[in-house]
Design a protein around this motif. Structure first.
Motif, PDB file in Angstrom:
ATOM      1  N   PRO A  40      50.231  62.374  72.020  1.00 33.91           N
ATOM      2  CA  PRO A  40      49.556  62.181  70.731  1.00 33.91           C
ATOM      3  C   PRO A  40      48.595  60.998  70.711  1.00 33.91           C
ATOM      4  O   PRO A  40      47.655  60.984  69.917  1.00 33.91           O
ATOM      5  N   LYS A  41      48.826  60.013  71.590  1.00 32.99           N
ATOM      6  CA  LYS A  41      47.937  58.854  71.594  1.00 32.99           C
ATOM      7  C   LYS A  41      46.497  59.242  71.914  1.00 32.99           C
ATOM      8  O   LYS A  41      45.575  58.483  71.620  1.00 32.99           O
ATOM      9  N   ARG A  42      46.298  60.379  72.528  1.00 33.30           N
ATOM     10  CA  ARG A  42      44.926  60.806  72.817  1.00 33.30           C
ATOM     11  C   ARG A  42      44.117  60.891  71.522  1.00 33.30           C
ATOM     12  O   ARG A  42      42.927  60.581  71.506  1.00 33.30           O
ATOM     13  N   PHE A  43      44.751  61.321  70.440  1.00 30.51           N
ATOM     14  CA  PHE A  43      44.067  61.423  69.160  1.00 30.51           C
ATOM     15  C   PHE A  43      44.289  60.190  68.296  1.00 30.51           C
ATOM     16  O   PHE A  43      43.373  59.748  67.606  1.00 30.51           O
ATOM     17  N   TYR A  44      45.510  59.631  68.331  1.00 31.58           N
ATOM     18  CA  TYR A  44      45.864  58.579  67.385  1.00 31.58           C
ATOM     19  C   TYR A  44      45.654  57.165  67.932  1.00 31.58           C
ATOM     20  O   TYR A  44      45.714  56.205  67.174  1.00 31.58           O
ATOM     21  N   TRP A  45      45.416  57.044  69.221  1.00 33.25           N
ATOM     22  CA  TRP A  45      45.136  55.730  69.792  1.00 33.25           C
ATOM     23  C   TRP A  45      43.708  55.687  70.335  1.00 33.25           C
ATOM     24  O   TRP A  45      42.927  54.804  69.990  1.00 33.25           O
ATOM     25  N   TYR A  46      43.370  56.666  71.163  1.00 29.72           N
ATOM     26  CA  TYR A  46      42.052  56.668  71.801  1.00 29.72           C
ATOM     27  C   TYR A  46      40.982  57.364  70.958  1.00 29.72           C
ATOM     28  O   TYR A  46      39.805  57.313  71.300  1.00 29.72           O
ATOM     29  N   ARG A  47      41.399  58.016  69.865  1.00 29.17           N
ATOM     30  CA  ARG A  47      40.518  58.692  68.927  1.00 29.17           C
ATOM     31  C   ARG A  47      39.686  59.781  69.584  1.00 29.17           C
ATOM     32  O   ARG A  47      38.499  59.927  69.324  1.00 29.17           O
ATOM     33  N   TRP A  48      40.326  60.587  70.427  1.00 24.72           N
ATOM     34  CA  TRP A  48      39.617  61.752  70.933  1.00 24.72           C
ATOM     35  C   TRP A  48      39.252  62.644  69.742  1.00 24.72           C
ATOM     36  O   TRP A  48      40.088  62.951  68.895  1.00 24.72           O
ATOM     37  N   GLY A  49      38.016  63.074  69.695  1.00 18.33           N
ATOM     38  CA  GLY A  49      37.557  63.904  68.597  1.00 18.33           C
ATOM     39  C   GLY A  49      37.630  65.385  68.942  1.00 18.33           C
ATOM     40  O   GLY A  49      37.683  65.770  70.116  1.00 18.33           O
TER      41      GLY A  49
END
Length: 349
Positions: free
Chosen positions: A296-305
């Motif tokens: 989940p960090k891909r979206f919630y940490w690194y802000r992958w769009g």
């Protein structure tokens, strides 16, 4: 013969259960898109226009949406009258809020010059569908205090990116459609188009259409290049498809160390997102989306769009030359930015 009390009790209970099941069935049916009735001109596919109205509880100004919907209805020559699904996180759960929105929409549609029969059709096709977004396990509500790469609009924007990247393909209102056409509430069809986008997709056997493809900045796609590269190396079909579609890798792909760091990732702007659903629900695509969602960090940490993710999905699993179309024929603007248009050629009957 007298009827025993036990028999009466059983009869009352059975009746109550039957009424509950009927009510539940009606509720389920009411939440599904309603399609045109079967006739001689019945469509050979199903479709819906989709807006994600809100991802967080609480009121949200409908001002932009009240402009977007009438312009979309007025300027696209729809062959069939499809549902317009407003996904919301509770903003329209109360009947009063739905009625208020519909009253405003009717007034806006009239102000945009829609004919009475157009307005009536438009109003009948609006569907309010509640959808909820929770932070994944391991992501705290105050996660922005941990200093993610991009903490703007926390966590609403991150919910939106995760939803459109992979969750939408399993949504009950979406998963059984042939096509969905996602627009943002600030998406505007500026002028009349000469064809129905769903008809274009069907006639030309396309699986994906977009409007523009600027890259996403490297600082908000950290780790995406290595993720796609590693996945392709483990899946020869994906590697072959990326090569066929002409993906340009950053330098030093085989070196690994710092590979792709800070390098922009290509994207398809998803404020105009036209999708053939079954092509995004294949076993191969589902496997990829499962792995994508596993961190989940891909979206919630690194802000992958969802824009660069959609580019990756399309180029990893679709034949871009045959299945993908830049739909520049439809006069379009996002926010206050008009996109470049191209000549619109009407579809053959």
């Amino acid at each position: 013969m007298s009827v025993s009390k036990r028999f009466l009790a059983i009869l009352v209970a059975a009746t109550a259960i039957l009424l509950y099941l009927v009510h539940s069935h009606e509720t389920i049916l009411a939440s599904r898109p309603q399609f045109p009735a079967k006739s001689a001109d019945s469509p050979p596919y199903t479709a819906a226009i989709v807006y994600l109205v809100s991802v967080m509880p609480g009121p949200r100004s409908p001002e932009r949406l009240l402009q977007s919907i009438p312009l979309m209805e007025k300027n696209i020559p729809w062959r069939y009258q499809w549902p317009i699904i407003l996904l919301h996180a509770g903003a329209y759960s109360v009947l009063e809020s739905q009625e208020d929105f519909l009253d405003q929409l009717q007034e806006s549609a009239s102000n945009h010059g829609l004919e009475p029969e157009q307005i009536q059709s438009l109003m009948s096709r609006i569907q309010f569908v509640a959808t909820y977004h929770e932070l994944p396990e391991g992501i705290p509500m105050d996660g922005v205090a941990d200093g993610p790469i991009w903490g703007g609009e926390w966590p609403a924007y991150h919910h939106m990116c995760a939803f459109f990247s992979y969750k939408i393909f399993n949504h009950p209102s979406i998963r059984d459609l042939t096509y969905f056409f996602r627009l943002d509430d600030d998406s505007y069809v500026r002028e009349p188009a000469c064809f129905d986008p769903f008809e274009y997709m069907h006639i030309n056997n396309k699986s994906y259409a977009f409007r523009d493809d600027p890259p996403d900045m490297g600082w908000v796609t950290e780790g995406m290049w290595p993720f796609v590269s590693n996945y392709a190396e483990r899946h020869p079909f994906v590697e072959s498809m990326l090569e066929h579609n002409g993906l340009q890798w950053p330098p030093n792909r085989k070196w690994r160390l710092r590979f792709g760091q800070g390098v922009n990732f290509p994207s398809y702007e998803t404020n105009f997102d036209l999708v053939k659903v079954e092509r995004f629900r294949t076993p191969e695509m589902t496997e990829f989306l499962y792995e994508l969602a596993s961190v989940p960090k891909r979206f919630y940490w690194y802000r992958w769009g969802d824009a660069p993710v959609r580019f990756a999905q399309v180029n990893m699993f679709l034949n871009v030359e045959k299945e993908v179309h830049r739909m520049c024929e439809i006069p379009y603007a996002h926010k206050d930015r008009p996109f470049d248009d191209c000549e619109c050629v009407p579809l053959l009957a």
